[in-house]
Design a protein around this motif. Structure first.
Motif, short mmCIF file in Angstrom:
data_model
loop_
_atom_site.label_atom_id
_atom_site.label_comp_id
_atom_site.label_asym_id
_atom_site.label_seq_id
_atom_site.Cartn_x
_atom_site.Cartn_y
_atom_site.Cartn_z
N ALA A 429 28.96 20.45 13.60
CA ALA A 429 29.06 18.98 13.61
C ALA A 429 27.69 18.33 13.70
CB ALA A 429 29.93 18.51 14.77
N ILE A 434 30.79 15.88 21.28
CA ILE A 434 32.13 16.12 20.77
C ILE A 434 33.14 15.92 21.89
CG2 ILE A 434 31.29 17.76 19.04
CD1 ILE A 434 32.31 20.01 20.81
N TRP A 438 37.96 14.64 18.65
CA TRP A 438 37.26 15.21 17.49
C TRP A 438 37.74 16.63 17.23
CZ3 TRP A 438 34.30 19.51 16.76
CH2 TRP A 438 33.59 19.60 15.56
N SER A 443 37.95 18.90 13.52
CA SER A 443 37.43 20.27 13.40
C SER A 443 38.47 21.22 12.84
CB SER A 443 36.96 20.76 14.78
OG SER A 443 38.06 20.94 15.65
#
Length: 625
Positions: A429, A434, A438, A443
């Motif tokens: 990322a 994060i 997320w 992901s």
């Protein structure tokens, strides 16, 4: 205009959608109530179902709690985890050795999410050498011999053996030692006889000179036979003089008694073989002589004089300095022999390569060191067992590539860097903030494992079979000799020499001196199409990658309550990647614990000969120096 419906020529009034919904709901409720209250009463009484009991048929009775072995069963009864095994913890790494180690997820057996399921440790066949540490020697000579013993131990340990140094203490513990002292023998023969008495005291196994080393792959038939530890006959090898023997306990005892009872030969013999009558019938011969020993190198006085006269002269002039030079030659031959086993080169795995350069930098540096031509006092020389080899300085340099996928081939050595899912997430990322949202929405699941096994399994395969393939690559009999798997959150172990069987070069910098030619990047051939290098990050990206990697390391050491929840979420979302990370970490840790335990046991014998001296030189982070 709305359409006017009609029925039998008469207009039908339009129904509001809300009223329609209420009507349908009322009908549904009425239907359910009708079924519940009227259906039991509609079943006729009588023997309509009793005919089954009339014919002695009984309906099965289901238990109140249906047991299920699945770990996913929410109603599974609580069970005690297996007992914790000895020496099964190192730092945060924990493991449980079991034959069922190829289970996709270790917690299904260990009942502990943090304890990895590893294969059973394979018993190591003992290989013995004899060294008399009680003889008065110059300090320099003793140190040189210690270096040779360390090289001997390291080489045989990497091949799967358990190297043990015997001393006069084991010989004196033999009941036949008293008889040996009563005989007037040549000093050289007396030392050799003491060596055999020490071996006979230990039982079956392998006895060799500490200048006998393995120079071949782990799959070599002779080395495989020796590792099995099952020897029917007492065997020596033609051309290796008294360098190495294998035999059972009974055969060794019979040979020792025969040698001590042969009075005539004891007067003239200078070694143990000379005391044995080898002119006997084939069935009654003491030794079985094997001419096949291509994977064994013996640096005897005769061999060194004939093949390496420069070193032989140095040994005569200065024994300590000469033996250190010989040790350097042996190490270079072991390194070159290892390189010849992998003609396709070294694969440093780099999946999702855009921002993984910093994470795999230590592994890449290790690969570069392994591909170097080793420093040698005689660069163009070959091992004694391989007289027609191609020296490193005149051969095609070894390829070091950084592909995304793992290839299961015996001609390629793989170095894999297995990141924790959090490390993988922040690097891919390219940010450190994060969160659970997320992870869940943006992901991918198990990206690292999916990428490295893409060639083996393709796409569209779940995490469980990918984990099994990964475990085979790490810990199977083939995998553990053709790959090395580390984690980026910790520094590379400083004792990797024991995994390879030789001292890895530690200095790849240019000092301005004229040294042995070393193949540089410009001389190395381009990797094959299936071993393409991944992109290399720019200096700015490398700096940020290093910051993110530092953040991942700190996240693994100490976490707040919020970070603990984040770790749990990312591990739950990436079950296969988490299992792979824990497995690789535990397998590497157990290998180190096994060796340190053995070293701790052995340092009390033979005056601690062959031990690794403490040094201030550390590996640090391989990519930083």
């Amino acid at each position: 205009m709305p359409v006017q419906r009609s029925l039998f020529g008469k207009p039908v009034p339009a129904m509001v959608p809300r009223r329609m919904a209420v009507l349908l709901a009322t009908i549904a409720v009425f239907a359910v109530i009708t079924l519940v209250f009227t259906l039991p009463n509609s079943i006729p009484s009588g023997p309509s179902l009793g005919r089954f009991t009339d014919h002695k048929y009984t309906l099965p009775k289901l238990p109140k709690h249906i047991p299920s072995p699945s770990i996913l069963n929410p109603f599974r009864q609580a069970a005690h985890p297996p007992p914790v095994q000895k020496n099964s913890t190192s730092g945060e790494s924990k493991w449980f050795s079991n034959w069922n180690w190829l289970s996709p997820f270790s917690s299904s057996v260990t009942l502990d999410e943090n304890r990895s399921l590893l294969p059973m440790l394979i018993p190591r066949t003992p290989i013995y050498t004899y060294y008399d540490h009680t003889v008065e020697k110059d300090a320099g000579l003793k140190e040189a011999q210690n270096e040779l013993l360390l090289t001997w131990r390291r080489a045989w340990w990497a091949q799967g053996f358990k190297p043990i140094i015997l001393s006069p203490a084991e010989a004196m513990n033999n009941p036949l030692y008293v008889e040996l002292q009563t005989k007037n023998l040549n000093p050289q023969l007396k030392v050799d006889m003491s060596r055999w008495l020490a071996w006979e005291n230990m039982g079956s196994g392998i006895l060799c000179n500490y200048l006998v080393l393995p120079m071949g792959g782990q799959e070599d038939p002779l080395l495989t036979f020796m590792r099995n530890g099952k020897y029917i006959k007492l065997t020596r090898y033609a051309g290796l003089e008294g360098g190495i023997f294998v035999g059972s306990s009974a055969a060794i005892t019979a040979a020792v008694k025969e040698a001590l009872g042969n009075k005539e030969r004891l007067k003239t013999a200078t070694d143990f073989i000379g005391t044995i009558n080898e002119e006997a019938d084939e069935d009654s011969k003491t030794f079985d002589v094997d001419p096949n020993h291509e994977s064994i190198a013996f640096y005897s006085n005769k061999t060194v004089t004939e093949k390496y006269p420069k070193i032989a002269q140095e040994i005569i002039a200065s024994p300590a300095k000469g033996l250190l030079t010989l040790n350097k030659l042996i190490n270079s031959h072991s390194h070159s022999t290892w390189q010849k086993r992998f003609p396709k080169g070294i694969s440093v795995l780099k999946p999702c390569p855009e921002h993984m350069s910093s994470a795999v930098a230590p592994a890449k540096k290790l690969g570069d060191f392994l591909a170097m031509c080793p420093e040698s006092p005689m660069p163009a020389s070959c091992p004694p067992n391989l007289p027609k080899c191609t020296p490193c300085v005149s051969s095609t340099p070894m390829v070091v590539a950084t592909p995304e996928n793992y290839k299961n081939t015996s001609t390629l050595f793989t170095i894999g860097t297995v990141p924790h899912p959090f490390t993988m997430a922040v690097l891919t990322a390219f940010r450190d903030n994060i969160d659970v949202r997320w992870i869940r929405r943006e992901s991918e699941r198990d990206p690292w494992l999916a990428k490295i096994t893409q060639v083996l399994l393709g796409t569209g395969v779940s995490g469980a079979p990918r984990v099994i393939k990964f475990k085979e690559a790490v810990a199977s009999e083939h995998g553990r000799y053709h790959s090395l798997w580390v984690t980026p959150e910790k520094e590379l172990p400083h004792d990797l020499d024991w995994a390879f069987g030789f001292s890895i070069p530690r200095n790849a910098t240019d000092t301005g001196k004229s040294e042995t030619p070393v193949p540089g990047p410009e001389r190395r051939p381009k990797p094959e199409a299936d071993l393409k290098d991944g992109p290399v990050a720019s200096p700015e990206d490398m700096k940020k990658e290093q910051e993110l990697l530092t953040r991942a390391v700190e996240f693994g050491r100490a976490r707040s309550e919020q970070e603990e929840k984040l770790r749990g979420a990312i591990e739950a979302w990436n079950l296969a990647d988490t299992e792979a990370w824990r497995f690789a970490r535990a397998f590497l840790a157990r290998s180190r614990v096994e060796r340190l335990k053995w070293e701790e046991e052995e340092k009390s014998y033979a005056g601690g000969a062959g031990s690794e001296r403490a040094t201030s030189e550390g590996w640090g982070r391989w990519g930083d120096k």
